[in-house]
Design a protein around this motif. Structure first.
Motif, mmCIF file in Angstrom:
data_model
loop_
_atom_site.group_PDB
_atom_site.id
_atom_site.type_symbol
_atom_site.label_atom_id
_atom_site.label_comp_id
_atom_site.label_asym_id
_atom_site.label_seq_id
_atom_site.Cartn_x
_atom_site.Cartn_y
_atom_site.Cartn_z
ATOM 1 N N LEU A 101 -8.723 -7.501 2.546
ATOM 2 C CA LEU A 101 -7.476 -8.276 2.505
ATOM 3 C C LEU A 101 -6.364 -7.535 3.257
ATOM 4 O O LEU A 101 -5.592 -8.129 4.003
ATOM 5 C CB LEU A 101 -7.060 -8.524 1.040
ATOM 6 N N GLU A 102 -6.316 -6.219 3.048
ATOM 7 C CA GLU A 102 -5.228 -5.433 3.648
ATOM 8 C C GLU A 102 -5.159 -5.606 5.162
ATOM 9 O O GLU A 102 -4.086 -5.863 5.714
ATOM 10 C CB GLU A 102 -5.418 -3.951 3.299
ATOM 11 N N PRO A 120 -4.721 -4.211 -10.233
ATOM 12 C CA PRO A 120 -3.373 -3.662 -10.036
ATOM 13 C C PRO A 120 -3.289 -2.646 -8.914
ATOM 14 O O PRO A 120 -2.285 -2.588 -8.194
ATOM 15 C CB PRO A 120 -3.048 -3.008 -11.395
ATOM 16 N N ASP A 121 -4.339 -1.836 -8.741
ATOM 17 C CA ASP A 121 -4.255 -0.775 -7.734
ATOM 18 C C ASP A 121 -4.087 -1.360 -6.335
ATOM 19 O O ASP A 121 -3.328 -0.832 -5.515
ATOM 20 C CB ASP A 121 -5.495 0.129 -7.805
ATOM 21 N N ASN A 181 3.265 -0.934 -1.598
ATOM 22 C CA ASN A 181 3.725 0.337 -1.033
ATOM 23 C C ASN A 181 3.590 0.374 0.491
ATOM 24 O O ASN A 181 4.328 1.084 1.170
ATOM 25 C CB ASN A 181 2.946 1.504 -1.654
ATOM 26 N N LYS A 182 2.655 -0.396 1.009
ATOM 27 C CA LYS A 182 2.466 -0.450 2.465
ATOM 28 C C LYS A 182 3.316 -1.543 3.121
ATOM 29 O O LYS A 182 3.191 -1.798 4.319
ATOM 30 C CB LYS A 182 0.986 -0.666 2.780
ATOM 31 N N GLY A 183 4.131 -2.200 2.327
ATOM 32 C CA GLY A 183 5.022 -3.225 2.882
ATOM 33 C C GLY A 183 4.315 -4.497 3.288
ATOM 34 O O GLY A 183 4.803 -5.247 4.143
ATOM 35 N N LEU A 184 3.173 -4.782 2.666
ATOM 36 C CA LEU A 184 2.379 -5.935 3.103
ATOM 37 C C LEU A 184 2.544 -7.165 2.225
ATOM 38 O O LEU A 184 2.037 -8.238 2.569
ATOM 39 C CB LEU A 184 0.890 -5.537 3.161
ATOM 40 N N SER A 240 8.888 -2.330 -10.443
ATOM 41 C CA SER A 240 8.861 -1.822 -9.062
ATOM 42 C C SER A 240 10.006 -2.297 -8.190
ATOM 43 O O SER A 240 10.299 -1.705 -7.157
ATOM 44 C CB SER A 240 7.549 -2.251 -8.398
ATOM 45 N N GLY A 241 10.597 -3.436 -8.572
ATOM 46 C CA GLY A 241 11.628 -4.016 -7.699
ATOM 47 C C GLY A 241 11.106 -5.127 -6.810
ATOM 48 O O GLY A 241 11.877 -5.796 -6.127
#
Ligand code: SF4
Length: 231
Positions: A82-83, A105-106, A113-116, A155-156
């Motif tokens: 997916l990434e 969740p991971d 965190n990777k902005g995806l 997390s925001g």
């Protein structure tokens, strides 16, 4: 299992702060919610695969018309690749919404965190004691469900929780318990179930509008925003 794309909805009426979005569908799921509308995707049957090149070409052509891409399933986070697909979509400048059942969740944390991913819509199937039963007794790792919830709430990232209301599964007491469990969360949507022949199980019933209104009232103080969806 590598990811397959199985459909594009060119324009989706999703609640993304006025953003115009399309939806792309991925195959496979680790849950078996009886009320699931995407039987073929979940069971990997009768799938008409769309190549990723087609998806990218579609998105390139609509870059000036669409703001966002919703990635849904099935369960998109089942697929390790997916990434790399999201990287290609992000390169085109799209806002990305991920629909998930919260079981991985991971991956959700890593993608954020990777902005995806920019927005996550997570299903809340039921109260914790009723979770597995509501997913047709598949084993649900509740630790992972809770970890995804904790991440979303701290997390925001923009997010929503949502429950599809089923007469056979949800009482007002369940919804009150969910409200206490998720207390302080931003958005909670109570979604109308529509029984059609694409569901995994055919004999389920919706919660009436009157009862849905009562459910909403019962949890209005637990969330910044509670809405009915589809009613
Ligand atoms: S509703 Fe979502 S989590 Fe449940 S079986 Fe369907 S795709 Fe999977």
């Amino acid at each position: 299992m590598s990811i397959k794309f199985c459909g594009i909805e060119p324009l989706s009426l999703v609640d993304l702060d006025g953003k115009l979005a399309c939806t792309i569908f991925t195959n496979g799921c680790n849950f078996r919610c009886p009320f699931c509308h995407n039987k073929d995707l979940v069971l990997n049957q009768n799938i008409q695969e769309i190549s990723f090149d087609e998806i990218i070409n579609f998105l390139k052509l609509r870059k000036n018309m669409l703001d966002a891409v919703c990635v849904t399933g099935g369960e998109p986070t089942l697929h390790p690749d997916l990434e790399e697909k999201l990287i290609e979509i992000k390169k085109l400048g799209y806002y990305i919404k991920l629909d998930t059942n919260g079981s991985n969740p991971d991956m959700v944390i890593d993608l954020y965190n990777k902005g995806l991913i920019d927005y996550v819509a997570m299903d809340i199937k039921n109260t914790l004691p009723k979770y597995s039963k509501t997913c047709d007794n598949v084993h649900v790792n509740l630790f992972n469900i809770q970890k995804t919830i904790n991440f979303l709430m701290t997390s925001g990232i923009e997010y929503e929780f949502r429950t599809t209301l089923i007469n056979e599964f949800h009482t007002i007491e369940d919804i009150i318990e969910i409200g206490k469990w998720l207390n302080g969360a931003k958005k909670y949507f109570l979604q109308k179930f529509v029984n059609n022949n694409t569901c995994l199980q055919s004999n389920l019933n919706e919660i009436s509008y009157i009862n849905a209104i009562n459910f909403k009232k019962a949890v209005k103080d637990n969330f910044e925003k509670v809405e009915l969806r589809g009613y």
